[in-house]
Motif scaffolding. Sequence first.
Motif, PDB file in Angstrom:
ATOM      1  N   ARG A 194      13.066 -46.233 -64.356  1.00 50.02           N
ATOM      2  CA  ARG A 194      12.606 -45.135 -65.212  1.00 50.02           C
ATOM      3  C   ARG A 194      13.213 -45.255 -66.603  1.00 50.02           C
ATOM      4  O   ARG A 194      14.436 -45.358 -66.735  1.00 50.02           O
ATOM      5  CB  ARG A 194      13.018 -43.809 -64.568  1.00 50.02           C
ATOM      6  N   HIS A 195      12.354 -45.234 -67.620  1.00 50.65           N
ATOM      7  CA  HIS A 195      12.862 -45.198 -68.989  1.00 50.65           C
ATOM      8  C   HIS A 195      13.559 -43.859 -69.184  1.00 50.65           C
ATOM      9  O   HIS A 195      13.003 -42.814 -68.865  1.00 50.65           O
ATOM     10  CB  HIS A 195      11.701 -45.341 -69.982  1.00 50.65           C
ATOM     11  N   ALA A 196      14.793 -43.873 -69.701  1.00 52.43           N
ATOM     12  CA  ALA A 196      15.581 -42.637 -69.685  1.00 52.43           C
ATOM     13  C   ALA A 196      15.741 -42.030 -71.074  1.00 52.43           C
ATOM     14  O   ALA A 196      16.725 -41.364 -71.340  1.00 52.43           O
ATOM     15  CB  ALA A 196      16.941 -42.918 -69.052  1.00 52.43           C
ATOM     16  N   ASN A 231       9.282 -42.309 -69.044  1.00 55.06           N
ATOM     17  CA  ASN A 231      10.217 -41.282 -68.588  1.00 55.06           C
ATOM     18  C   ASN A 231       9.604 -40.276 -67.601  1.00 55.06           C
ATOM     19  O   ASN A 231      10.113 -40.078 -66.494  1.00 55.06           O
ATOM     20  CB  ASN A 231      10.744 -40.554 -69.836  1.00 55.06           C
TER      21      ASN A 231
END
Length: 400
Positions: A132-134, A269
Amino acid sequence: MSKITMKTPLVEMDGDEMTRILWEIIKEKLILPYVDLRTEYYDLGLKHRDETNDQVTIDSAEATKRLGVAVKCATITPNADRVKEYNLKQMWKSPNGTIRAILDGTVFRTPITVRGIEPCVKNWEKPITLARHAYGDIYKNVEMRIPGPGKAELVYTDPDGNETRELIHEFKGPGVVQGVHNLDNSIESFAKACFQFALDEKKDLWFGTKDTISKTYDARFREIFDSIYGSQFKEKFDAAGITYFFTLIDDAVARIMKSKGGMIWACKNYDGDVMSDMVSSAFGSLAMMTSVLVSPGGFYEYEAAHGTVQRHYYKHLKGEETSTNPVATIFAWTGALRKRGELDSLAELSEFADRLEKATLDTIGEGIMTKDLALITTLPSSEVQTRNTEGFIESIAERL
Ligand code: NAP
Ligand code: MG
């Protein structure tokens, strides 16, 4: 038998509550008898974070940059109740957030699959790792209620004061509006971490966005992934026999459901927030989910995906028996030891990690498990024996 020696120490980040209890037992029964364990120890237990004004968390992240590999126990993220319970000087930030900000990393979560715990999606044969892009998108949004007629616009002002405007909507009546952003830097780090991890794990990488609709914003994610893949990773992927596959996010979801699994799935995200809950619950249990933070600088921090299991800890404090699942915490240790073995060319250490994982999975496969797994196992109940926290780890130790 002589113990396996280590070269470089691991960064050991101790934590809170029931997982802190598991931490001690795992080390004592499963690791210390076989490995001449070298660690640089940081106590991230809430009391010690408070005593050091959270400096210990920062120090542990800096140590990870220096030594390369960390293993972390679950920690309390304080809320108002915890401030009272621990009489805290202030409501310290989430340690994971602090560490992630320093290492600039991406979190990869992978379910641990084992005989007797079957995914709900019956064609999933191999685990699916979710990345997951955070940073950014709706998690850093600015939003507004529009009370009535009027014009809403996007305005960018450059350092010289020149404005670029884009009409969002000419409102005839009330409504809502939202502004979101992301950064090329952050998307690049995310892309690099995903490609690097896919190479480490020798697994295909999938990525999906909605670039047919969002022709500038989502398209930027696709462009950055394409350009980093082409310039830095394509040849390495070809040599490793793995592929990078981009498709629309909805197409990705449909294909994942029909796949055999086994890929790394990179998500923006929000998609990652939603899809990681879907993937983890479909595979069985949060107690069987590992998590590793991979930074573009080549640093790794391994942990369990679950929290400190507070409810079990309070039972433990009252002297009642608990049956807390240690598997994800054991796999945090094996992940870190195996990576240390790879980086230091210590085959014995990596093999030990394999053996400890096998002993853990064999124990469950033979029907010996903690209560959370006994409730969902597909093994016949005549084969299942539920163990308490310590008893389960002892059963693993016997096989090890
Ligand atoms: P949690 O610790 O993940 O536990 C939630 C529930 O899930 C438990 O009560 C238990 O269900 C089940 N569970 C989770 N892990 C288990 C295990 N290993 N074995 C058996 N059952 C397990 O989440 P939480 O209770 O919401 O949070 C507790 C604390 O953890 C909070 O202070 C939070 O800040 C912290 N937290 C830390 C991290 C991290 O460090 N990465 C992540 C999440 C949360 P039953 O009670 O039904 O048995
Ligand atoms: Mg969520």
